[in-house]
Design a protein around this motif. Structure first.
Motif, mmCIF file in Angstrom:
data_model
loop_
_atom_site.group_PDB
_atom_site.id
_atom_site.type_symbol
_atom_site.label_atom_id
_atom_site.label_comp_id
_atom_site.label_asym_id
_atom_site.label_seq_id
_atom_site.Cartn_x
_atom_site.Cartn_y
_atom_site.Cartn_z
ATOM 1 N N GLY A 106 40.953 18.297 -46.780
ATOM 2 C CA GLY A 106 41.040 18.353 -45.321
ATOM 3 C C GLY A 106 40.301 19.494 -44.637
ATOM 4 O O GLY A 106 39.605 19.290 -43.649
ATOM 5 N N GLY B 213 32.691 15.944 -40.818
ATOM 6 C CA GLY B 213 31.668 15.046 -41.337
ATOM 7 C C GLY B 213 30.258 15.578 -41.198
ATOM 8 O O GLY B 213 29.291 14.898 -41.565
ATOM 9 N N ASN C 108 39.817 11.024 -51.622
ATOM 10 C CA ASN C 108 39.559 12.471 -51.702
ATOM 11 C C ASN C 108 38.305 12.746 -52.529
ATOM 12 O O ASN C 108 38.303 13.570 -53.459
ATOM 13 C CB ASN C 108 40.759 13.198 -52.319
ATOM 14 C CG ASN C 108 40.895 14.625 -51.822
ATOM 15 O OD1 ASN C 108 40.748 14.907 -50.638
ATOM 16 N ND2 ASN C 108 41.195 15.538 -52.730
ATOM 17 N N SER D 111 28.363 11.850 -48.485
ATOM 18 C CA SER D 111 29.368 11.178 -47.674
ATOM 19 C C SER D 111 30.754 11.455 -48.239
ATOM 20 O O SER D 111 30.899 11.901 -49.377
ATOM 21 C CB SER D 111 29.100 9.672 -47.626
ATOM 22 O OG SER D 111 29.201 9.109 -48.925
ATOM 23 N N ARG D 112 31.758 11.174 -47.450
ATOM 24 C CA ARG D 112 33.134 11.395 -47.877
ATOM 25 C C ARG D 112 33.881 10.070 -47.893
ATOM 26 O O ARG D 112 33.617 9.179 -47.087
ATOM 27 C CB ARG D 112 33.824 12.363 -46.914
ATOM 28 C CG ARG D 112 33.854 11.817 -45.504
ATOM 29 C CD ARG D 112 34.318 12.812 -44.481
ATOM 30 N NE ARG D 112 34.186 12.221 -43.149
ATOM 31 C CZ ARG D 112 34.451 12.824 -42.037
ATOM 32 N NH1 ARG D 112 34.891 14.072 -42.051
ATOM 33 N NH2 ARG D 112 34.294 12.226 -40.878
ATOM 34 N N GLU D 113 34.806 9.971 -48.804
ATOM 35 C CA GLU D 113 35.688 8.808 -48.887
ATOM 36 C C GLU D 113 37.104 9.341 -48.812
ATOM 37 O O GLU D 113 37.670 9.802 -49.820
ATOM 38 C CB GLU D 113 35.441 8.035 -50.179
ATOM 39 C CG GLU D 113 36.196 6.732 -50.250
ATOM 40 C CD GLU D 113 35.824 5.910 -51.476
ATOM 41 O OE1 GLU D 113 36.451 4.856 -51.672
ATOM 42 O OE2 GLU D 113 34.926 6.310 -52.243
ATOM 43 N N ARG D 114 37.678 9.289 -47.636
ATOM 44 C CA ARG D 114 38.958 9.940 -47.381
ATOM 45 C C ARG D 114 40.065 9.421 -48.296
ATOM 46 O O ARG D 114 40.850 10.203 -48.831
ATOM 47 C CB ARG D 114 39.357 9.744 -45.926
ATOM 48 C CG ARG D 114 38.482 10.482 -44.927
ATOM 49 C CD ARG D 114 39.013 10.282 -43.526
ATOM 50 N NE ARG D 114 38.228 10.954 -42.505
ATOM 51 C CZ ARG D 114 38.365 12.222 -42.169
ATOM 52 N NH1 ARG D 114 39.266 12.970 -42.781
ATOM 53 N NH2 ARG D 114 37.613 12.749 -41.220
ATOM 54 N N ALA D 115 40.154 8.125 -48.453
ATOM 55 C CA ALA D 115 41.258 7.525 -49.192
ATOM 56 C C ALA D 115 41.301 7.999 -50.645
ATOM 57 O O ALA D 115 42.355 8.017 -51.274
ATOM 58 C CB ALA D 115 41.168 6.015 -49.140
ATOM 59 N N TRP E 271 34.228 18.537 -44.501
ATOM 60 C CA TRP E 271 35.126 17.383 -44.596
ATOM 61 C C TRP E 271 35.752 17.045 -43.243
ATOM 62 O O TRP E 271 35.857 15.901 -42.873
ATOM 63 C CB TRP E 271 36.213 17.676 -45.632
ATOM 64 C CG TRP E 271 37.090 16.487 -45.908
ATOM 65 C CD1 TRP E 271 38.236 16.148 -45.243
ATOM 66 C CD2 TRP E 271 36.886 15.495 -46.904
ATOM 67 N NE1 TRP E 271 38.761 14.996 -45.765
ATOM 68 C CE2 TRP E 271 37.962 14.577 -46.794
ATOM 69 C CE3 TRP E 271 35.901 15.263 -47.874
ATOM 70 C CZ2 TRP E 271 38.073 13.457 -47.632
ATOM 71 C CZ3 TRP E 271 36.021 14.168 -48.706
ATOM 72 C CH2 TRP E 271 37.102 13.275 -48.576
ATOM 73 N N SER E 272 36.174 18.052 -42.507
ATOM 74 C CA SER E 272 36.929 17.798 -41.280
ATOM 75 C C SER E 272 36.067 17.182 -40.178
ATOM 76 O O SER E 272 36.555 16.380 -39.385
ATOM 77 C CB SER E 272 37.565 19.094 -40.774
ATOM 78 O OG SER E 272 36.557 20.070 -40.533
ATOM 79 N N THR F 262 44.124 18.254 -51.002
ATOM 80 C CA THR F 262 43.244 17.373 -50.245
ATOM 81 C C THR F 262 42.106 18.194 -49.658
ATOM 82 O O THR F 262 42.233 19.398 -49.438
ATOM 83 C CB THR F 262 44.008 16.671 -49.110
ATOM 84 O OG1 THR F 262 44.581 17.673 -48.253
ATOM 85 C CG2 THR F 262 45.129 15.809 -49.671
#
Length: 129
Positions: free
Chosen positions: A29, A55, A76, A70-74, A52-53, A27
């Motif tokens: 993270g 933003g 990865n 941008s990030r999309e956590r769900a 990532w952590s 991940t």
């Protein structure tokens, strides 16, 4: 982590594309994720990066105001939304990941190619009418 970049293609000047970088095997993270590009005959250059952590993001001056990372956590996944594309944006785009620990307020570290250990295969963006 393994990275897969996709979303490139042919677009007219002024158009938009969204690139995506999917991470597998780990991940994101604690990673910094960056986008770089390389045009024919030119050196690889930094485009955008995200911590990532936190933003936190940073952009190259050439894309500021036009590109959004941008990030999309769900999933990865890191996206690069590219608007108002120009001929100068035409290049192979690479995503890269770094898990090297840095202070949380250090985002500039993730603008240098040498800071990254993992690279995706690249996706071609062609801007032409």
């Amino acid at each position: 982590v393994q990275l897969q970049a996709y979303g490139g293609g042919l677009v007219q000047p002024g158009g938009s594309l969204r690139l995506s970088c999917v991470g597998s095997g780990d991940t994101f993270g604690n990673y910094g994720i960056g986008w770089f590009r390389q045009a024919p005959g030119k050196e690889r250059e930094f485009v955008a990066t995200i911590r990532w952590s936190t933003g936190a993001t940073l952009y190259a001056d050439s894309v500021k105001g036009r590109f959004t990372i941008s990030r999309e956590r769900a999933k990865n996944t890191v996206h690069l939304q590219m608007n108002s594309l120009k001929a100068d944006d035409m290049a192979v785009y690479y995503c890269a990941a770094s898990r090297r620990g840095r202070p949380l307020n250090d985002i500039e570290f993730y603008t240098r190619g040498t800071s990254f250990d993992y690279w995706g295969q690249g996706t071609l963006v062609t801007v032409s009418s």
